[in-house]
Design an enzyme around this catalytic site. Structure first.
Site, short mmCIF file in Angstrom:
data_model
loop_
_atom_site.label_atom_id
_atom_site.label_comp_id
_atom_site.label_asym_id
_atom_site.label_seq_id
_atom_site.Cartn_x
_atom_site.Cartn_y
_atom_site.Cartn_z
N GLU A 168 86.77 36.30 -47.93
CA GLU A 168 85.88 36.08 -49.07
C GLU A 168 85.75 37.31 -49.97
O GLU A 168 84.67 37.88 -50.13
CB GLU A 168 84.51 35.60 -48.58
CG GLU A 168 84.59 34.31 -47.80
CD GLU A 168 83.26 33.85 -47.23
OE1 GLU A 168 82.23 34.51 -47.49
OE2 GLU A 168 83.25 32.83 -46.52
N GLU A 274 88.54 26.00 -42.16
CA GLU A 274 87.13 25.76 -41.81
C GLU A 274 86.65 24.41 -42.34
O GLU A 274 85.59 24.30 -42.94
CB GLU A 274 86.25 26.89 -42.38
CG GLU A 274 86.69 28.27 -41.93
CD GLU A 274 85.83 29.38 -42.50
OE1 GLU A 274 84.69 29.10 -42.95
OE2 GLU A 274 86.27 30.55 -42.50
#
Length: 665
Positions: A168, A274
């Site tokens: 991220e 995910e």
């Protein structure tokens, strides 16, 4: 529109004695009442497709709930520790390492013939405050030391095969996230982290991971550019992780497959890391059906690109999902409910992996509320309410019949959404439309209601636009010419321009070679050292054409060598009513770099392209033309680029596209 807007709290050899103790702790007893799952596990189906199917493991239920362990070991071939390998778990204090939770998960995976994906080494969240307060030199040292110790702890264990090295790093606009890592070290920490991970384990696959990058957007393009740069610098990056936290209320990223393919073209693998798909609560059968369709779409996108290695679901039971705590009005995001019973989303994954469509004989419900809007002299826009299906709707056929009665309905197009625009209609003419839904097994629904449209008149507006003026060539290369002109005017409105080209400096016939809705156009795929003449004409909605502009003559630059290309198509996978051709390999067979290519091929009768990636596709009847999408136009001698496409075909038809041919400017 974001699918997820807040950070997620998600979560190679042990000493022989430790391994024995941990394996004994996770030996799974035979249960009197097992959780619900299919006869063929997901892991078996995925392996048959050369993919993995994984889950994010929580240490608590893995240690304490036999039902959780039974599903975990039965259904999945890959494990990602939810939290046990993050910095706050492995190094809470400087140089004091704790691997108890991580070792527990690795031992479970080893006992059940599973592989482990390490998550995550460098992240702005769940990193202790002692790291965040360091100066630049000390922070870089701490990062390198952490990576060396954590990756090094598992480097000799063949179960741990890959890592999320950095996690991220981008904001939603495609800029670097203003994290303590970036603010202290700049973007260089990313490359440094990958180099440190490679130094600690020469064999592990090293990944970058982020959310809201499933489709083509500013954030995913920033990641694409970063990966391209890192590869160009020799940084050891092997894969890209698309987190894929989706919500049904925000719509599905329809260009996901295209996005996966463009990353694959950089020479990296791609993994769905995910996956969960939340719905607005409470659950209903309609919401479950939409969620199941989204799961189907994700699996299909991964299956369609060989470089997509597999899918990890972020958990598997709603009992332990992170979603309700973060999004209080949403939930039920996973494939098992709180009682470990399979949901329609499990069935969707099962069927998409090849486990059940042949046994699906239930047709979708008929589309409802078909309506037409925005009808012009040449087009009409259709919309309808979504169908439902016991497994999942894969698309819709649009049928058209001539006139207001009589005639035969025939398929004129298809859509994976609940809208379609039919173009190329005749002015002042009536048409009737119906829509039907279809599923992966080839079942088709009853048709929708019928809607009748009449295109606007082609004779009401007879005034042609003015001729474009000041046509000029603004840039010419060995294979292209950039044109610009002054706008035309019209009593109603100019809808676009046709670009006409003739060979040489005189003689020959002008023919339309393209169109534009602006006052510029670039004509590509030209031959080097060759002259062409251009004209432009304007058109309006009624089909009136202006006089042509003045003529401009261009001569392309010398090519500096000979160019040629070949095209070879490979059928990656096929099923009863469709198939995927990927890759179509375009190879430069000449001695000079080519800056453009055109591939043509033929679709058998009844075959329709339903999706494509890495190529600009034009279809005329059964003849297909594919050109580059920009970044894959330039090909060095002996080098190759590729594109791919998916086709639907009549059930039982086993033919595939053929006759691949390639030409260069």
């Amino acid at each position: 529109m974001t699918h997820r807007s807040v950070p997620v709290v998600r979560s190679r050899r042990l000493a022989p004695v430790a391994v024995a103790a941990l394996l004994a702790a996770f030996a799974v007893p035979v249960l009197a009442a097992e959780p619900a799952h299919a006869a063929t596990p997901l892991r078996t189906l995925a392996a048959a497709k050369n993919k993995f199917i994984g889950f994010a493991a929580a240490t608590g239920p893995l240690a304490n709930e036999s039902a959780y362990r039974t599903i975990a070991q039965t259904e999945f071939s890959q494990v990602t520790p939810e939290n046990a390998m993050k910095w706050d778990a492995t190094e809470p204090n400087s140089n004091q390492f704790n691997y108890s939770g991580a070792d527990q998960i690795v031992a479970f995976a080893a006992a059940n013939n599973q592989v482990v994906h390490g998550h995550t080494l460098v992240w702005h969240s769940q990193t202790p405050s002692w790291v965040q307060s360091l100066g630049a030199s000390a922070m870089r040292t701490a990062m390198n030391n952490h990576i060396a110790n954590v990756v090094g702890h598992f480097a000799s264990n063949p179960v741990v095969q890959s890592w999320d090295v950095v996690n991220e790093v981008f904001d939603e606009n495609g800029g670097y996230r203003s994290s303590f890592w970036y603010n202290t070290l700049g973007a260089s920490f990313i490359a440094d982290a990958f180099r440190a991970a490679r130094a600690a384990d020469a064999d592990a696959k090293l990944c970058i991971n982020d959310y809201n990058v499933e489709g083509v957007n500013a954030k995913s393009t920033a990641m694409y550019n970063l990966v391209s740069t890192l590869k160009g610098q020799g940084v050891p990056i092997d894969c890209v992780g698309l987190q894929t936290h989706l919500s049904t209320q925000y719509g599905f990223p329809g260009d996901m497959q295209q996005n996966i393919a463009r990353f694959a073209a950089l020479g990296v693998t791609v993994r769905i890391t995910e996956l969960d798909i939340r719905i607005p609560m409470p659950r209903t059968s309609a919401k479950d059906a939409t969620q199941a369709q989204y799961y189907t779409n994700v699996v299909n996108a991964c299956l369609a690109v060989s470089a997509c290695t597999g899918i990890t679901i972020w958990g598997f039971s709603d009992k332990y999902s992170w979603v309700p705590d973060t999004f209080p009005s949403e939930g039920a995001a996973l494939i098992y409910d709180e009682n470990y019973q399979v949901k329609p989303s499990y069935t969707a994954v099962y069927n998409a992996l090849g486990g059940g469509p042949d046994n699906d004989t239930t047709a979708p419900s008929a589309p409802a509320n078909l309506a037409a809007s925005g009808t012009t002299s040449t087009s009409t826009a259709l919309s309808w309410s979504a169908s439902t299906d016991n497994v999942g709707v894969t698309g819709y056929d649009i049928l058209r019949a001539p006139g207001t009665s009589g005639g035969t309905f025939a398929v004129v197009g298809s859509s994976t959404t609940t809208s379609f625009t039919n173009t190329g209609l005749t002015a002042s003419t009536s048409y009737r439309y119906q829509v039907r839904a279809k599923d992966a097994a080839g079942n088709t629904s009853a048709v929708s209601n019928t809607v009748t449209v009449t295109t606007s008149g082609g004779t009401g507006d007879t005034t042609a636009p003015s001729a474009p003026a000041n046509l000029a060539a603004t840039g010419t290369t060995s294979s292209s010419a950039a044109l610009s002109w002054s706008a035309s005017t019209d009593n109603v409105g100019v809808t676009g321009y046709d670009i006409l080209r003739a060979p040489g400096t005189s003689g020959g016939t002008f023919a339309v070679v393209g169109s534009s809705t602006t006052t510029s156009y670039t004509d590509s795929g030209l031959s080097a050292a060759t002259s062409f003449r251009y004209q432009v004409r304007a058109k309006d909605a009624a089909g009136n054409l202006s006089a042509v502009s003045g003529t401009v003559t261009v001569t392309t630059q010398p090519g500096g060598g000979t160019g040629g290309c070949s095209a070879t198509g490979t059928v990656q996978t096929s099923w009863g009513n469709g198939y995927v051709v990927d890759p179509v390999t375009v190879k430069n067979t000449g001695t000079a770099t080519i800056t453009g290519w055109t591939v043509t091929f033929t679709l058998p009768a009844g075959h329709t392209i339903t999706g494509s990636w890495n190529g600009a596709v034009t279809v005329s009847g059964q003849n297909v033309t594919v050109k580059p999408v920009g970044w894959n136009a330039t090909v060095a001698p002996g080098a190759s680029v590729s594109f791919g496409f998916q086709v639907s075909r009549p059930s039982g038809n086993t033919a595939t596209a053929g006759g691949f041919a390639c030409t260069t400017p």
